[in-house]
Write an enzyme that holds these catalytic residues in place. Structure first.
Site, short mmCIF file in Angstrom:
data_model
loop_
_atom_site.label_atom_id
_atom_site.label_comp_id
_atom_site.label_asym_id
_atom_site.label_seq_id
_atom_site.Cartn_x
_atom_site.Cartn_y
_atom_site.Cartn_z
N ARG A 1 0.63 -0.95 -0.27
CA ARG A 1 -0.20 0.06 -0.02
C ARG A 1 0.82 1.66 0.49
O ARG A 1 0.29 2.37 -0.63
CB ARG A 1 -1.10 0.00 1.65
CG ARG A 1 -1.83 1.22 1.24
CD ARG A 1 -3.55 0.84 1.89
NE ARG A 1 -3.24 0.66 3.29
CZ ARG A 1 -2.15 1.11 4.11
NH1 ARG A 1 -2.30 2.24 4.51
NH2 ARG A 1 -1.86 0.54 5.39
N TYR B 1 -17.47 13.33 -15.93
CA TYR B 1 -18.48 12.20 -15.47
C TYR B 1 -19.04 11.85 -14.40
O TYR B 1 -19.13 12.38 -13.74
CB TYR B 1 -16.67 11.90 -15.04
CG TYR B 1 -16.69 9.67 -14.92
CD1 TYR B 1 -16.83 8.84 -15.98
CD2 TYR B 1 -17.32 9.03 -13.70
CE1 TYR B 1 -17.46 7.78 -15.80
CE2 TYR B 1 -17.07 7.56 -13.81
CZ TYR B 1 -17.34 7.37 -14.49
OH TYR B 1 -17.60 5.72 -14.08
N ASP C 1 -8.79 16.48 -15.90
CA ASP C 1 -8.99 15.27 -15.20
C ASP C 1 -8.83 14.34 -17.13
O ASP C 1 -9.25 15.44 -18.38
CB ASP C 1 -10.71 14.51 -15.37
CG ASP C 1 -11.04 12.83 -15.48
OD1 ASP C 1 -10.54 12.19 -16.70
OD2 ASP C 1 -11.85 12.58 -15.18
N LYS D 1 -9.32 3.32 -18.82
CA LYS D 1 -9.88 3.84 -20.28
C LYS D 1 -8.47 4.21 -21.76
O LYS D 1 -8.14 2.79 -21.19
CB LYS D 1 -10.65 4.90 -20.41
CG LYS D 1 -11.33 5.44 -19.34
CD LYS D 1 -12.65 4.70 -19.16
CE LYS D 1 -13.18 4.69 -17.93
NZ LYS D 1 -13.89 5.79 -17.67
C1 LIG Z 1 -14.41 6.28 -16.09
C2 LIG Z 1 -13.96 8.11 -16.12
C3 LIG Z 1 -13.94 8.31 -14.03
C4 LIG Z 1 -13.51 6.95 -14.16
O1 LIG Z 1 -12.96 5.81 -13.60
P1 LIG Z 1 -13.26 4.57 -13.08
O2 LIG Z 1 -12.04 3.73 -13.26
O3 LIG Z 1 -14.37 3.74 -13.69
O4 LIG Z 1 -13.22 4.93 -11.56
C5 LIG Z 1 -13.85 9.72 -14.02
N1 LIG Z 1 -13.77 10.37 -15.37
C6 LIG Z 1 -13.39 9.90 -16.31
C7 LIG Z 1 -13.79 11.36 -17.48
C8 LIG Z 1 -14.08 8.40 -16.92
O5 LIG Z 1 -14.21 8.67 -18.57
#
Ligand SMILES: *Cc1c(COP(=O)(O)O)cnc(C)c1O
Length: 394
Positions: free
Chosen positions: A59, A112, A184, A209
């Protein structure tokens, strides 16, 4: 490690984060262990004091995780990165690290879905105030800033509208007012956009992603601009506990090797499909940053190295027509998530952005008929043929 910073994108993707390991493996070994043996009580104590180099407990840090973190930090040109168990873990950690009770957060209105809920419902319970604004217009951010604003949080391009926020302009405004800019960068990956170079303080990703790119891992990452922010984020992540595990870090690091190639193909395919959709008589509108019709096309051109693999569109028949298309595609897969090698199609209002509620959705421009396409790396002609036969069914 030194010297790799000068490499170009594809060379970096292949070599970033790769170090020398015992027995000379070309690929970083998976240290699938929760804990690490100390040579002596003295060494254990020195490790805890930070006076010796080594590992204590996964961790806190782990060589497989560190290798992947170094790769992402290198690609984003940040100070250091922190692997998280999901994108949401990265977002939660960033906000918990950077704001206190009584502070105010400004967030793009199209983000998101769960990010909206985190800020509104969970942070709201801890006396953290927020304003959701259309950050594509800097006047809106200016009008929302107060002396309590500590973080401006943007997603660009935004999920699912593909609105683009000017990163440099927003960073300058945030800094003039004593706030930090968190970006993000999930929709583009560092191959297509490097927010830290444009003034952002923290960049985060859902590595689920494009960074991993193969739809087989849930993971996230935080990248800090400098040591001070890194230590703040790291301290918070280690206490909150949402860290990535070594096997997922290994998979993401493997995915990163083809990031540059994949993004090139995602962009080329998406451009062709967006142009096809824009010309189609059954399509009401298409939102893709690579189209001249996109309201922030010029901003995208200025701050991005490519327009990405995500497209939103609405059909003339609204939701019913959208349902017909989503139920008729054969090569595209009806599923949420994005950024993998396979093309996915989904309906934000009933799926990813359902939890936002209709009012916030409509304010954010997420209409009931909006369909979101994550364009994969298949052959564009096959994808166009599939969409074409599905559009015929309307
Ligand atoms: C999918 C997504 C998230 C969240 O990610 P997880 O891995 O599902 O927790 C945050 N921001 C964007 C733009 C996303 O597409």
């Amino acid at each position: 490690m030194e010297g790799k910073k000068e490499l170009k994108l594809n060379s970096k993707c292949v070599h970033a984060g790769i170090d020398e390991y015992e027995f000379g493996p070309v690929v970083p070994p998976i240290y699938q262990t929760s804990t690490f043996k100390f040579a002596s009580t003295e060494q254990g104590a020195a490790l805890f004091k930070g006076e010796a180099k080594g590992y204590i407990y996964t961790r806190l840090s782990n060589p497989t995780i560190e290798a992947m973190e170094n790769a992402v930090a290198d690609l984003e040109e940040g100070y250091k990165a922190l692997g998280c168990s999901s994108g949401m873990s990265a977002i939660t950690t960033a906000l918990m690290a950077l704001i206190n009770a009584g502070d105010h957060v400004i967030c793009s209105k199209a983000v998101y879905g769960p990010t909206t809920n985190l800020i509104k419902d969970i942070l709201g319970r801890f006396n953290i105030d927020h304003t959701f604004v259309d950050t594509t217009k800097i006047e809106n951010v200016k009008a929302a800033i107060t002396d309590k604003t500590k973080v401006v949080y943007i997603e660009t391009p935004a999920n699912p509208t593909l609105d683009i926020t000017d990163i440099e302009e927003t960073a300058n405004l945030a800094h003039e007012n004593g706030a930090l800019l968190v970006v993000d960068n999930t929709f583009l990956s560092p191959a297509l956009q490097q927010p830290l170079k444009l003034g952002a303080d923290v960049v985060l990703h859902s590595m689920t992603k494009f960074l991993n790119g193969h739809a087989d891992v849930v993971a996230g990452v935080l990248v800090a601009k400098n040591e001070e922010l890194y230590l703040k984020l790291k301290g918070t992540l280690k206490q909150l506990g949402g860290v990535i595990d070594p096997f997922n870090a290994f998979l993401v690091h493997r995915g990163i090797k083809t990031l540059g190639l994949r993004m090139e193909k995602h962009c080329a395919n998406a451009q062709k499909i967006a142009e096809f959709l824009e010309r189609h008589p059954k399509v009401a509108w298409v939102s893709y940053p690579g189209l001249e019709s996109h309201p922030q096309h010029e901003v995208a051109k200025k701050q991005q190295y490519g327009y990405g693999g995500m497209i939103s569109f609405e059909l003339k028949g609204g939701l019913e027509a959208g349902k017909t298309v989503m139920d008729s595609v054969k090569l595209c897969t009806l599923a949420v998530s994005l950024g993998g090698v396979e093309t996915l199609i989904q309906h934000p209002a009933s799926m990813t952005h359902l939890s936002m509620g209709k009012e916030l959705r409509e304010a954010a421009g997420i209409t009931d008929g909006l369909v979101r396409l994550s364009v994969g790396i298949e052959d564009a002609d096959d994808l166009i043929a599939d969409l074409s036969q599905a559009l015929e069914k309307i």
